[in-house]
Each structure stands twice: as structure tokens, then as C-alpha cells.
Design an enzyme around this catalytic site. Structure first.
Site, PDB file in Angstrom:
ATOM      1  N   SER A  16      40.283  32.921  43.791  1.00 24.29           N
ATOM      2  CA  SER A  16      41.608  32.717  43.211  1.00 24.29           C
ATOM      3  C   SER A  16      42.258  31.421  43.683  1.00 24.29           C
ATOM      4  O   SER A  16      43.436  31.191  43.456  1.00 24.29           O
ATOM      5  CB  SER A  16      42.509  33.921  43.483  1.00 24.29           C
ATOM      6  N   CYS A  72      40.506  41.678  34.930  1.00 25.77           N
ATOM      7  CA  CYS A  72      39.210  41.011  34.778  1.00 25.77           C
ATOM      8  C   CYS A  72      38.253  41.940  34.030  1.00 25.77           C
ATOM      9  O   CYS A  72      38.152  43.128  34.364  1.00 25.77           O
ATOM     10  CB  CYS A  72      38.644  40.709  36.158  1.00 25.77           C
ATOM     11  N   CYS A 118      30.898  41.359  41.489  1.00 25.08           N
ATOM     12  CA  CYS A 118      30.843  40.430  40.368  1.00 25.08           C
ATOM     13  C   CYS A 118      29.999  39.215  40.720  1.00 25.08           C
ATOM     14  O   CYS A 118      29.827  38.866  41.887  1.00 25.08           O
ATOM     15  CB  CYS A 118      32.252  40.058  39.933  1.00 25.08           C
ATOM     16  N   HIS A 177      45.517  36.618  43.780  1.00 24.42           N
ATOM     17  CA  HIS A 177      46.021  36.505  45.148  1.00 24.42           C
ATOM     18  C   HIS A 177      45.977  35.051  45.620  1.00 24.42           C
ATOM     19  O   HIS A 177      45.100  34.667  46.388  1.00 24.42           O
ATOM     20  CB  HIS A 177      45.217  37.414  46.076  1.00 24.42           C
ATOM     21  N   ASN A 216      38.031  38.680  48.326  1.00 20.60           N
ATOM     22  CA  ASN A 216      36.814  37.864  48.249  1.00 20.60           C
ATOM     23  C   ASN A 216      36.867  36.693  49.229  1.00 20.60           C
ATOM     24  O   ASN A 216      35.842  36.273  49.765  1.00 20.60           O
ATOM     25  CB  ASN A 216      36.528  37.431  46.805  1.00 20.60           C
ATOM     26  N   THR A 239      34.692  45.076  43.062  1.00 20.19           N
ATOM     27  CA  THR A 239      33.921  43.896  42.617  1.00 20.19           C
ATOM     28  C   THR A 239      33.908  42.756  43.628  1.00 20.19           C
ATOM     29  O   THR A 239      33.130  41.828  43.498  1.00 20.19           O
ATOM     30  CB  THR A 239      34.495  43.339  41.291  1.00 20.19           C
ATOM     31  N   GLU A 248      42.793  46.532  43.346  1.00 17.68           N
ATOM     32  CA  GLU A 248      41.664  46.874  42.464  1.00 17.68           C
ATOM     33  C   GLU A 248      41.236  48.329  42.674  1.00 17.68           C
ATOM     34  O   GLU A 248      40.891  49.038  41.724  1.00 17.68           O
ATOM     35  CB  GLU A 248      40.486  45.935  42.725  1.00 17.68           C
TER      36      GLU A 248
END
Length: 319
Positions: free
Chosen positions: A277, A106, A205, A51, A235, A175, A136
């Protein structure tokens, strides 16, 4: 008189580390680049590989074509699946059509997919902590039969759960969630369903946790934190929330040209980070832009070392 004539005001800039690309993003971008090298352009990519508009545009220049669904991919050209993972039906459909595909999911997301399969095979219903409609989440739900997984986004969702068999439950998480929010939801699940089975390790993660911790650290000393990331990047949005909880104001920006110098009027210490990202080149673009207006004293605040790398798919190892 322009701003360069007068004395520039000094601002301390705390740059969070770790920031920017994680190993999964790095690998996904490499897969597209190497696929273009191996097969020639165009290479199709289902969903934005990661993204980030800048990354997507750079790959388009090399010959990547981004589509939302497999139906948009013509026969006879390779297709790459994005880092966020895809429902099982997608590779099946690609195989039926004889398409050559490369999976850039991933590895940490793939791990969650395998856990989902294992828990449903063991007869458990899965409570999945995540954000509705995030790719996701769609990919993970697509690993198991319909009705075997329930999404919870909030503590209220946990309270409202009415599972058929409260003794046969498992939970998994997206994640890229907020570590603190997820902890609260997981604790609520464990309180309501003491026998619920969780993942062995943490699903969130390492890169998400590390970036959030780094922002927590700098937010204490900053009036404002700039987060470089996309509005659809989970994220990156979480980094904005973490900064705000840490007592700083926070703004999500995609590129340096979105910065308004007026934001800095009351700011003597500014924080800067980038979602998983966002490439480092955008961090440099932002610091260059800030230096046009202010006398910037930059300091890197390192809270963790990252040296994680993920193997490339077979047949794509950098030749």
C-alpha cells in the site's frame, strides 16, 4: 563542517522489485478518485482505503472523508468500502439506508469471501489462518454466520483446536500473511485433520508472495533492509520479518524523515522495499534522503514481473 563537505561514503542500495502498490490497492485508490470525480466531494470511505498515511492524506485533499463505521456516514452521500473487505452486514445496512456504495474490496479478498460461503454451505466448519482484529479477517468472518469459523494465528492454536466434527473442516487464509509461516500452519492443520479441505489455489495473494520473495533475495546481501509501510499494514510487517529471517536487520519506516543516518554506520549494502500500500513516490523520497548523506549506487533487483490489473466496478470505468 557539515556532511556535504567531506567525501560521502559509498553505499550499495538494492531496491527490491516487485515492491509497492499491488493491483488491488491500485484499484481501490482509483475507485475513490473516480467516485469523487463522478459524485463530487465529499465521498465517504469506511476504514482507511489502504493502510498508508500518505495515500489517505492525498485522498483527503481531493475530498475523501474517512470514517470507521457506516453510522458516521450522513444520508445521501456515496460511501466506498476499503480494499480489505467488509462484513456482509455493512452493505446490507447501506442498502437499508438507501446509501449509494462502491465496494473497493480487493478481488482476491472477495474470492476468499466466496470460498467461505461455499464451505459453510457445504456444512464444513472453517479454520481461518490470520491475524485477530485485522480488517480483512473481520470482513471474512462477517461473510458467514457466527460460530462457523475459528481463527488460528499460531501452531499452538492449531494444537488446541477441538472441532465438533474433525471430518467436516475447511481452511482459508488471510491474503497478506507470511508465506513461510502460513505453510507451516497449513501443514500442521493437514497433519492433525487429514480430510481438511483447502482452497484450490493459494489464498495468499500473488503480490504478497512476490514482495516477500524479492526481500528474501536482497536480504542475503544486505546488512539492513528498510521497508516503507504503515505499522498497521500486515503485508509490510511481514516484509520486515522476512528480511530479518534472511539475515539482515530491518526497519519499518513510513516516510524518509524517519531515517536516522546513524543506522547506516556499519552498512555497506542497504536494501529497500515498500509494502503493497506504499506508493513509489515514497521510495523516491527515501532514495533522495539517503543521497543527502551517502554516495548511493542504486541497483534494482527484479525477482518477478507483475502485470495484474483488476476491473473497476460498473459505472466507474474511467470516462
Amino acid at each position: 563542517m557539515n556532511h556535504s563537505d567531506k567525501q560521502k561514503r559509498q553505499i550499495d542500495l538494492l531496491v527490491a522489485a516487485p515492491r509497492g502498490f499491488c493491483a488491488g490497492v491500485d484499484r481501490a485508490i482509483k475507485i475513490v478518485e473516480l467516485a469523487i470525480k463522478k459524485y463530487g466531494a465529499p465521498v465517504y470511505v469506511r476504514h482507511e482505503i489502504v493502510h498508508n498515511r500518505y495515500v489517505v492524506d492525498e485522498l483527503k485533499k481531493l475530498g475523501a472523508i474517512f470514517v470507521e463505521e457506516l453510522d458516521e456516514v450522513p444520508d445521501g452521500v456515496p460511501v466506498v468500502f476499503s480494499a480489505h473487505g467488509v462484513p456482509k452486514a455493512v452493505p446490507h445496512k447501506a442498502e437499508e439506508r438507501g446509501l449509494e456504495y462502491l465496494d473497493a474490496t480487493c478481488p482476491l479478498v472477495s474470492k476468499v469471501h466466496r470460498q467461505a460461503e461455499r464451505q459453510t454451505q457445504a456444512g464444513r466448519h472453517i479454520i481461518f489462518v490470520g491475524h485477530a482484529n485485522h480488517p480483512e479477517v473481520i470482513g471474512t468472518f462477517g461473510q458467514v454466520a457466527d460460530g462457523r469459523m475459528t481463527l488460528v494465528e499460531t501452531l499452538a492454536d492449531v494444537e488446541a483446536l477441538q472441532p465438533e466434527d474433525p471430518e467436516a473442516l475447511a481452511f482459508l487464509t488471510q491474503t497478506t500473511l507470511s508465506v513461510d509461516d502460513t505453510r507451516a500452519i497449513v501443514e500442521a492443520l493437514q497433519t492433525r485433520f487429514p480430510n481438511i479441505i483447502g482452497p484450490k489455489g493459494e489464498d495468499i495473494c500473488y503480490a504478497t508472495s512476490n514482495r516477500q520473495n524479492a526481500v528474501k533475495e536482497i536480504a542475503k546481501s544486505c546488512e539492513l533492509v528498510l521497508v516503507i509501510g504503515a505499522p498497521n499494514s500486515s503485508n509490510s510487517l511481514r516484509l520486515v520479518e522476512v528480511a530479518e529471517r534472511g539475515g539482515a536487520a530491518a526497519k519499518l519506516i513510513q516516510r524518509a524523515d524517519e531515517i536516522d543516518p546513524a543506522w547506516m554506520e556499519e552498512v555497506s549494502t542497504l536494501g529497500l522495499t515498500a509494502g503493497a500500500s506504499a506508493p513509489e513516490i515514497l521510495v523516491r523520497e527515501v532514495t533522495d534522503r539517503l543521497e543527502e548523506y551517502f554516495d548511493i549506487r542504486e541497483k534494482n533487483i527484479q525477482t518477478a514481473d507483475e502485470n495484474m490489473t483488476f476491473k473497476l466496478p460498473r459505472g466507474l470505468e474511467a470516462s
